[in-house]
Design an enzyme around this catalytic site. Structure first.
Site, short mmCIF file in Angstrom:
data_model
loop_
_atom_site.label_atom_id
_atom_site.label_comp_id
_atom_site.label_asym_id
_atom_site.label_seq_id
_atom_site.Cartn_x
_atom_site.Cartn_y
_atom_site.Cartn_z
N SER A 132 0.85 -1.18 0.00
CA SER A 132 0.00 0.00 0.00
C SER A 132 0.89 1.23 0.00
O SER A 132 1.72 1.41 0.90
CB SER A 132 -0.89 0.02 1.25
OG SER A 132 -1.30 1.34 1.51
N HIS A 142 -1.68 -1.64 -3.96
CA HIS A 142 -2.90 -1.23 -3.26
C HIS A 142 -2.93 0.30 -3.14
O HIS A 142 -1.98 0.92 -2.64
CB HIS A 142 -2.90 -1.89 -1.88
CG HIS A 142 -4.15 -1.72 -1.10
ND1 HIS A 142 -5.29 -2.47 -1.31
CD2 HIS A 142 -4.45 -0.88 -0.07
CE1 HIS A 142 -6.22 -2.11 -0.45
NE2 HIS A 142 -5.75 -1.14 0.31
N ASP A 163 -4.90 3.47 -1.63
CA ASP A 163 -5.89 3.86 -0.63
C ASP A 163 -6.44 5.25 -0.91
O ASP A 163 -5.72 6.24 -0.85
CB ASP A 163 -5.24 3.83 0.76
CG ASP A 163 -5.03 2.41 1.24
OD1 ASP A 163 -6.01 1.65 1.25
OD2 ASP A 163 -3.89 2.07 1.61
N MET A 178 -9.08 8.12 0.23
CA MET A 178 -9.88 8.56 1.39
C MET A 178 -10.46 9.95 1.13
O MET A 178 -9.80 10.79 0.53
CB MET A 178 -8.97 8.61 2.63
CG MET A 178 -8.25 7.31 2.93
SD MET A 178 -7.35 7.40 4.47
CE MET A 178 -6.43 5.85 4.40
N HIS A 194 -8.77 0.98 -3.29
CA HIS A 194 -9.60 0.76 -2.10
C HIS A 194 -10.26 2.09 -1.78
O HIS A 194 -9.62 3.00 -1.25
CB HIS A 194 -8.68 0.27 -0.96
CG HIS A 194 -9.38 0.12 0.36
ND1 HIS A 194 -8.69 -0.01 1.55
CD2 HIS A 194 -10.70 0.08 0.68
CE1 HIS A 194 -9.55 -0.12 2.55
NE2 HIS A 194 -10.77 -0.07 2.05
N MET A 202 -12.21 4.34 0.23
CA MET A 202 -12.77 4.62 1.55
C MET A 202 -13.49 5.96 1.44
O MET A 202 -13.05 6.98 1.98
CB MET A 202 -11.65 4.65 2.60
CG MET A 202 -11.09 3.26 2.87
SD MET A 202 -9.49 3.30 3.69
CE MET A 202 -8.42 3.40 2.26
N MET A 259 -11.09 -5.65 6.70
CA MET A 259 -10.27 -4.64 7.37
C MET A 259 -9.87 -5.14 8.76
O MET A 259 -10.73 -5.55 9.54
CB MET A 259 -11.04 -3.32 7.55
CG MET A 259 -11.30 -2.51 6.29
SD MET A 259 -9.85 -2.14 5.30
CE MET A 259 -8.85 -1.16 6.43
N GLY A 312 -8.45 4.54 7.66
CA GLY A 312 -8.16 5.97 7.77
C GLY A 312 -6.67 6.27 7.87
O GLY A 312 -6.22 7.30 7.40
N PHE A 313 -5.92 5.36 8.46
CA PHE A 313 -4.51 5.65 8.68
C PHE A 313 -3.67 4.39 8.53
O PHE A 313 -4.14 3.29 8.85
CB PHE A 313 -4.29 6.24 10.09
CG PHE A 313 -5.07 7.51 10.31
CD1 PHE A 313 -4.53 8.74 9.92
CD2 PHE A 313 -6.34 7.47 10.84
CE1 PHE A 313 -5.27 9.90 10.08
CE2 PHE A 313 -7.10 8.64 11.00
CZ PHE A 313 -6.55 9.86 10.63
N GLY A 314 -2.43 4.58 8.10
CA GLY A 314 -1.49 3.46 8.06
C GLY A 314 -0.83 3.31 9.43
O GLY A 314 -0.98 4.16 10.30
N GLY A 315 -0.14 2.21 9.61
CA GLY A 315 0.67 2.03 10.81
C GLY A 315 -0.10 1.75 12.10
O GLY A 315 0.43 1.92 13.19
N ASP A 339 -6.35 -6.17 5.28
CA ASP A 339 -5.74 -4.84 5.20
C ASP A 339 -5.71 -4.20 6.59
O ASP A 339 -6.76 -3.98 7.20
CB ASP A 339 -6.59 -4.00 4.24
CG ASP A 339 -6.02 -2.63 3.94
OD1 ASP A 339 -4.91 -2.32 4.39
OD2 ASP A 339 -6.71 -1.86 3.23
N GLY A 340 -4.49 -3.91 7.05
CA GLY A 340 -4.34 -3.21 8.32
C GLY A 340 -3.48 -3.98 9.30
O GLY A 340 -3.84 -5.07 9.74
N GLY A 378 1.37 -1.73 4.25
CA GLY A 378 1.85 -0.38 4.01
C GLY A 378 3.11 -0.11 4.80
O GLY A 378 4.23 -0.16 4.29
C1 DX5 Z 1 -5.94 1.83 6.12
C2 DX5 Z 1 -5.66 1.48 4.68
C3 DX5 Z 1 -4.57 0.50 4.55
C4 DX5 Z 1 -3.25 0.96 5.07
C5 DX5 Z 1 -2.59 -0.21 5.70
O1 DX5 Z 1 -7.03 2.66 6.21
O2 DX5 Z 1 -6.80 0.95 4.04
O3 DX5 Z 1 -4.43 0.00 3.22
O4 DX5 Z 1 -2.38 1.48 4.12
O5 DX5 Z 1 -1.47 0.24 6.31
P1 DX5 Z 1 -0.62 -0.62 7.33
O6 DX5 Z 1 -0.14 -1.83 6.58
O7 DX5 Z 1 0.46 0.30 7.70
O8 DX5 Z 1 -1.52 -0.99 8.48
ZN ZN Z 2 -6.47 -0.16 2.08
#
Ligand code: DX5
Ligand code: ZN
Length: 224
Positions: free
Chosen positions: A16, A41, A43, A45, A74, A76, A145, A150-153, A180-181, A202
């Site tokens: 991602s 992937h 993302d 938003m 994806h 969102m 999910m 909403g956020f990575g990490g 994912d996540g 990601g």
């Molecule tokens: C979260 C996204 C994910 C995100 C995953 O809202 O849909 O695709 O990039 O990130 P990681 O792998 O860092 O959890």
């Molecule tokens: Zn995603």
């Protein structure tokens, strides 16, 4: 050029770009593309369905020129039906949307497939499997999910991953189950064992300086 989703039956790691350096996206993508991965992937938003804003069709159209990967978008966003054509025109190969905003997705899935892209159906951590049960067989992919979008990490939510097993029972082996996540070299083992075959990562890839090594670590952790 038509780029098809890899046929179900293989495990695919889908980096991602959310955690990549957006100032040099083409470069970042080429680093992961060189490793032989097939899916990227993306993302999207809207600051409404989720409390964050990322990229849209103009950015995707630009990176499309630099990559032959399968673009797995994806969405969102609150109104995926309204924006699908713009994403298809920009060059995505798959559109995954949320069941929370399209509770009766039969027509939308058909529209996507008639437009030449595959369709993914996504459910948030708190959304029960029963919401997708009637429609799951119509989709090309189900996205589970394992964080609140909403956020990575963020940290992996095990309870949400437990939905993979019943979903695999519903869809059989020909439909991809993406997760994912919070996927990394530790959680990859759990989700692959539960039946997921498409693993989005990601932070565990773009948060590391050696991307090929990061991808390999996740691949090796998969149990099948
Ligand atoms: C979260 C996204 C994910 C995100 C995953 O809202 O849909 O695709 O990039 O990130 P990681 O792998 O860092 O959890
Ligand atoms: Zn995603």
């Amino acid at each position: 050029m038509i780029i098809k989703m890899p046929k179900a039956g293989t495990i695919e790691i889908a980096p991602s770009i959310l955690s990549a350096d957006f100032a040099k996206l083409a470069d970042e993508i080429s680093q992961v593309e060189k490793t032989g991965i097939k899916i990227l992937h993306l993302d999207v938003m809207d600051g409404h369905f989720v409390p964050n804003i990322t990229i849209g069709p103009p950015v995707i159209a630009k990176i499309r020129k630099h990559s032959n990967l399968f673009f797995d978008s994806h969405l969102m966003i609150s109104e995926p039906e309204k924006y699908a054509d713009a994403f298809i025109k920009a060059g995505v190969n798959n559109i995954t949307f949320h069941i929370e905003v399209v509770p009766n997705p039969t027509d939308f899935i058909k529209k996507l497939r008639d437009s030449g892209v595959s369709a993914g159906l996504c459910l948030n951590p708190e959304t029960p499997v029963s919401k997708i049960e009637k429609f799951a067989h119509l989709a090309d992919m189900i996205l589970v999910m394992t964080v609140h979008p909403g956020f990575g990490g963020q940290s992996f939510i095990l309870e949400a991953a437990k939905k993979i097993k019943p979903i695999r029972q519903i869809v059989g082996k020909d439909i991809r189950i993406e997760v994912d996540g919070g996927i990394d070299a530790e959680t990859a083992g759990i989700v692959s064992e539960l039946g997921a075959d498409t693993l989005v990562a990601g932070n565990a890839i773009f948060g590391k300086s050696d991307r090929p090594a990061a991808i390999e670590a996740i691949q090796k952790a998969c149990r099948r």
